[in-house]
Design an enzyme around this catalytic site. Structure first.
Site, mmCIF file in Angstrom:
data_model
loop_
_atom_site.group_PDB
_atom_site.id
_atom_site.type_symbol
_atom_site.label_atom_id
_atom_site.label_comp_id
_atom_site.label_asym_id
_atom_site.label_seq_id
_atom_site.Cartn_x
_atom_site.Cartn_y
_atom_site.Cartn_z
ATOM 1 N N HIS A 97 0.847 -1.193 0.000
ATOM 2 C CA HIS A 97 0.000 0.000 0.000
ATOM 3 C C HIS A 97 0.879 1.239 0.000
ATOM 4 O O HIS A 97 1.973 1.238 0.584
ATOM 5 C CB HIS A 97 -0.930 0.013 1.220
ATOM 6 C CG HIS A 97 -2.028 1.026 1.125
ATOM 7 N ND1 HIS A 97 -1.863 2.325 1.559
ATOM 8 C CD2 HIS A 97 -3.286 0.941 0.621
ATOM 9 C CE1 HIS A 97 -2.993 2.994 1.327
ATOM 10 N NE2 HIS A 97 -3.866 2.183 0.765
ATOM 11 N N GLU B 299 -7.907 -4.331 -1.171
ATOM 12 C CA GLU B 299 -8.452 -4.917 -2.389
ATOM 13 C C GLU B 299 -8.523 -6.453 -2.301
ATOM 14 O O GLU B 299 -9.442 -7.073 -2.838
ATOM 15 C CB GLU B 299 -7.616 -4.514 -3.614
ATOM 16 C CG GLU B 299 -7.842 -3.094 -4.086
ATOM 17 C CD GLU B 299 -6.999 -2.079 -3.337
ATOM 18 O OE1 GLU B 299 -6.112 -2.519 -2.540
ATOM 19 O OE2 GLU B 299 -7.206 -0.871 -3.528
#
Length: 375
Positions: free
Chosen positions: A266, A319
């Site tokens: 991330h 996700e």
């Protein structure tokens, strides 16, 4: 003239505005909406309550009923928008609900007479924002159903949040457990700092454009595969892995080729992504073979990433588990990112409204690197 400043690529770490909407604390692995933990809100409050907090600044004491009633008034589509949906849904070999949403919002702005935010009364700006928030799930679900050869279903006043979204897609009574899972996902993804789409919305709003145009700009950014368009690709990776014994060969092959392992890493978090932590809990409360494979894949992949890149935290991101939860809830893969947009449109609109309180247009500089020859 103010001298230009050199800044990091991608504006990493550069503060470009003040906001009271929320913050992401990457080093700590937390984020919040107006000072309240987003994860805690997802555990204890509805989507309507969290949306009211983000849009209006306070957690309502009526369980979100006030905002829910306002949104209900705005959910129906004007004839001009309804007329364009069959054309948009059927256009092209590949179905793209977010492309259809962009077209629908442009038509909506014209049909409803949206005004530029510059000079508009605050009440009008908020009303336009609620209109965009309310019609977004109506449009997206209608587009998908049209693509399947089905008529859109009318919204039900007794269903809200996750249940309302599943009803809009499938037109059958939603399973309460699955609806609650989707509800938590929606709350978790309303806002997440100055990500690319949110920043784009604020840039557009700084020019004084109408709310719908600013959201269209955000949606155009959101569909990029490096931003909102990742949950389905993370699930595709699980499809490719297939069984637990294939996890390590799959990941090692990706690392050897220098490819990204979808669903891991991330831009902000240096610890576990708190959204992924909660969504794993949600998925494991439902259970099943997909959840078991996903859990094993996360654990082994994180270990292999730590081995491959020691000292660099590369953990599972939202996700990865978002795709699992949406799949469990029966949301078709082509509607994963649109589902994300159903919640994130609240954050975009909150940021647009906040940006309109400033009279300064966002206008950065660029370093010219082209030819220096005289023209």
């Amino acid at each position: 003239m103010t001298p230009a400043l050199d800044v990091p690529p991608g504006l990493r770490g550069v503060v470009v505005a003040d906001t009271g909407i929320g913050d992401v604390l990457g080093a700590e692995g937390t984020y919040h909406y107006r000072g309240r933990s987003a994860v805690d809100l997802a555990r204890t409050h509805s989507f309507d309550e969290a949306a009211a907090l983000v849009l209006d600044g306070n957690l309502p004491d009526d369980l979100g009923a006030g905002l829910r009633a306002e949104l209900a008034v705005h959910r129906s589509l004007p004839p001009a928008v309804s007329a364009v949906l069959p054309q948009v849904a059927g256009a092209g070999a590949r179905f793209d609900a977010l492309a259809g949403l962009r077209a629908a919002l442009c038509v909506l702005a014209e049909a409803d007479g949206f005004e530029p935010t510059w000079g508009a009364a605050p009440a009008r700006r908020r009303d336009d924002a609620l209109r965009v928030v309310a019609v977004t799930p109506t449009v997206l679900a209608a587009l998908w159903r049209r693509r399947q050869g089905l008529d859109p279903v009318a919204p039900r006043d007794d269903l809200h949040g996750g249940a309302a979204w599943l009803w809009a897609l499938h037109g059958v009574e939603p399973d309460p457990v699955l609806a609650a899972a989707v509800e938590r996902y929606l709350v978790l993804t309303i806002d997440h700092g100055f990500n690319a789409s949110t920043f784009t919305a604020r840039v557009a709003a700084s020019a004084g454009t109408d709310v719908a145009s600013a959201v269209v700009a955000a949606v155009g950014t959101f569909v990029g595969p490096l931003h909102g368009g990742a949950p389905d690709r993370a699930l595709e990776a699980l499809d490719e892995i297939g069984t637990a014994d294939r996890i390590e060969p799959y990941v090692r092959a990706k690392l050897a080729a220098g490819d990204r392992v979808m669903g891991f890493g991330h831009a902000v978090y240096r610890t576990a992504d708190p959204r992924a932590v909660m969504l794993r809990e949600v998925a494991e409360s439902i259970g099943g073979p997909l959840v078991e494979l996903a859990a094993r894949t996360q654990d082994r992949t994180e270990a292999l990433l730590a081995e491959h890149r020691p000292g660099r935290e590369l953990r599972v991101n939202v996700e990865f588990w978002a795709g699992v939860v949406m799949s469990l809830a029966g949301i078709p893969r082509e509607m994963f990112t649109p589902t994300f947009a159903v919640s994130r449109v609240v954050g975009w609109c909150a940021h647009v409204l906040e940006q309109t309180r400033s009279s300064t247009i966002i206008r950065p500089s660029a370093r010219y690197t082209g030819s220096t020859s005289a023209r």
